[in-house]
Scaffold this active site. Sequence first.
Site, mmCIF file in Angstrom:
data_model
loop_
_atom_site.group_PDB
_atom_site.id
_atom_site.type_symbol
_atom_site.label_atom_id
_atom_site.label_comp_id
_atom_site.label_asym_id
_atom_site.label_seq_id
_atom_site.Cartn_x
_atom_site.Cartn_y
_atom_site.Cartn_z
ATOM 1 N N TYR A 29 0.834 -1.198 0.000
ATOM 2 C CA TYR A 29 0.000 0.000 0.000
ATOM 3 C C TYR A 29 0.870 1.250 0.000
ATOM 4 C CZ TYR A 29 -3.702 3.294 0.920
ATOM 5 O OH TYR A 29 -4.580 4.338 0.791
ATOM 6 N N GLN A 31 -10.823 0.390 1.428
ATOM 7 C CA GLN A 31 -11.284 -0.488 0.354
ATOM 8 C C GLN A 31 -10.126 -1.207 -0.332
ATOM 9 O OE1 GLN A 31 -11.759 2.832 0.476
ATOM 10 N NE2 GLN A 31 -11.613 3.796 -1.544
ATOM 11 N N ASN A 69 -3.440 6.173 6.545
ATOM 12 C CA ASN A 69 -4.113 6.971 7.573
ATOM 13 C C ASN A 69 -4.820 6.062 8.579
ATOM 14 O OD1 ASN A 69 -6.501 6.099 6.356
ATOM 15 N ND2 ASN A 69 -6.838 8.011 5.249
ATOM 16 N N THR A 95 3.361 9.490 12.392
ATOM 17 C CA THR A 95 4.816 9.465 12.353
ATOM 18 C C THR A 95 5.401 10.272 13.508
ATOM 19 O OG1 THR A 95 6.734 9.730 10.904
ATOM 20 C CG2 THR A 95 5.069 11.482 10.850
ATOM 21 N N GLN A 120 9.684 16.512 10.338
ATOM 22 C CA GLN A 120 8.768 15.436 10.700
ATOM 23 C C GLN A 120 7.340 15.967 10.847
ATOM 24 O OE1 GLN A 120 10.432 12.757 10.467
ATOM 25 N NE2 GLN A 120 8.695 11.386 10.703
ATOM 26 N N HIS A 122 4.779 16.124 7.836
ATOM 27 C CA HIS A 122 4.008 14.995 7.325
ATOM 28 C C HIS A 122 2.520 15.157 7.562
ATOM 29 C CE1 HIS A 122 6.924 12.017 5.917
ATOM 30 N NE2 HIS A 122 7.724 12.385 6.898
ATOM 31 N N GLU A 148 9.837 5.899 16.578
ATOM 32 C CA GLU A 148 9.991 5.515 15.173
ATOM 33 C C GLU A 148 11.343 5.997 14.647
ATOM 34 O OE1 GLU A 148 7.688 6.302 10.911
ATOM 35 O OE2 GLU A 148 7.308 7.602 12.623
ATOM 36 N N HIS A 149 11.611 7.293 14.794
ATOM 37 C CA HIS A 149 12.889 7.882 14.410
ATOM 38 C C HIS A 149 13.555 8.442 15.663
ATOM 39 C CE1 HIS A 149 10.199 8.489 10.850
ATOM 40 N NE2 HIS A 149 11.226 7.953 10.221
ATOM 41 N N ASP A 158 14.497 8.894 5.173
ATOM 42 C CA ASP A 158 13.253 8.890 4.403
ATOM 43 C C ASP A 158 13.501 8.576 2.937
ATOM 44 O OD1 ASP A 158 11.596 9.427 6.533
ATOM 45 O OD2 ASP A 158 11.468 11.580 6.156
ATOM 46 N N GLU A 162 2.516 -34.698 30.742
ATOM 47 C CA GLU A 162 1.489 -33.814 30.176
ATOM 48 C C GLU A 162 0.182 -34.560 29.880
ATOM 49 O OE1 GLU A 162 3.131 -31.718 26.816
ATOM 50 O OE2 GLU A 162 4.501 -30.535 28.075
ATOM 51 N N HIS A 219 1.418 -39.502 22.486
ATOM 52 C CA HIS A 219 2.666 -38.914 21.979
ATOM 53 C C HIS A 219 3.838 -39.856 22.273
ATOM 54 C CE1 HIS A 219 0.247 -35.335 21.629
ATOM 55 N NE2 HIS A 219 1.272 -34.605 21.210
#
Length: 442
Positions: A133, A195, A221, A244, A266, A269, A335-336, A369, A423, A428
Amino acid sequence: MTTSPINRLDLRDSALDRRTLRASVPRAQVDLSDAVAAVGPLLAAVREHGRSAVLEYTERFDRVALDTVRVPAAELTRAAAELDPRIRAALEETIRRTRAVAAADARPPVTTSFDGGGTVTTRWLPVDRVGLYVPGGLAVYPSTVVMNVVPAQVAGVASLAIASPPQSTGLPHPTVMAAAAMLGVEEVWAMGGAQAVAAFAHGFDDGEVLEPVDLITGPGNAFVAAAKASVRSVVGIDSVAGPTEIIVLADDTADPRFVAADLISQAEHDPQAASVLVTASEALADAVAAELAAQVPAAAHRERIAEALAGPQSGIVLVRDLDAGIAVLNAYAGEHVQLMVAEPRAVAERVTNGGAVFLGDHSPVALGDYCAGSNHVLPTMGNAAHASALGIQSFLKGSQVIDYPAPALAAVADHIVALAADEDLPAHGAAVSLRFAADEEN
């Protein structure tokens, strides 16, 4: 003291335990429950009605009426041919560096041997089919095409499909299409939002054929994140991403102009983006605040930047010393993470939670980036405490091959029988014992 366009938080007298710090540091508060509820009917509609539902939601949300969802090969070729040479050169270099880093992360099979000739081989196999995506919205992201496609290709994924929202032309942004063409991706779909996630998860065959994927990666998003969270019982996902974020640790050696510029980059964004400075220097905090006040009004996207910097998710955090600053970084798990301190390499050794860590004055987040060779699809919302950057490992699945001849099984048969009995799973143990009883009979 200069009036600041960013909040200030004083933790100089605060406890440094994880619970206190996690509750104190600025962080975007993301509740996807409303978004999950909102996308539920959409996901169900795409699952039940396929392409026709995708077309309906595309017209409703993107305000584009499509005749076809799949992008014709000729359009991909045309976008690549018409690409600005400067952008082409930049993308080529980004592809080259990203591919080099991904290739270095390759995982060969590893075999462990035991007494009697038993072996266990761990092998890493590529996912068969991946949906990538690439968001639209406030910016254009051909770099995200590179960050998603390259590690998948290096991992050996055989089938790749890209989805990106259509523009008014009915096609994704030309630069996104050009990047796909440069990477040899022929399957591109003009669809975005929840979608697109639903279509990747369930596929469709009404009018056009989209085969469902095994894994969906890429940022988006809140509705994309909610959709990914909702379909992960059907298909794999890389993560549920939040806004972000950047967290900068800086001391008196840092240039306040650079610190401010990186916080601004940053914030550019999204209005929900988080920009956080951690420092033990009140003088630097004042200088950075003054630089923000000077630089923000000159920025092209000053309104969204100012909103992000003024939000509760952003701030300047004062700490008592470097050790406290490192504790804040690790609790934040950003994240950064940017280290603008006197000894960034030494400090980096102590940063255990960070999606990507940038060292010194000339390693800004903007480098990552685009053209560092690292991947910019990273864990957010504190998930860097347990999650990783998108990379070759994101597109691989581990499988173990067990090969034990009779002497190797005999060496552990008694242990298996004992554990199975403990067990209360005697079948087994019997599955092992009968093999040796059969051998004795023969």
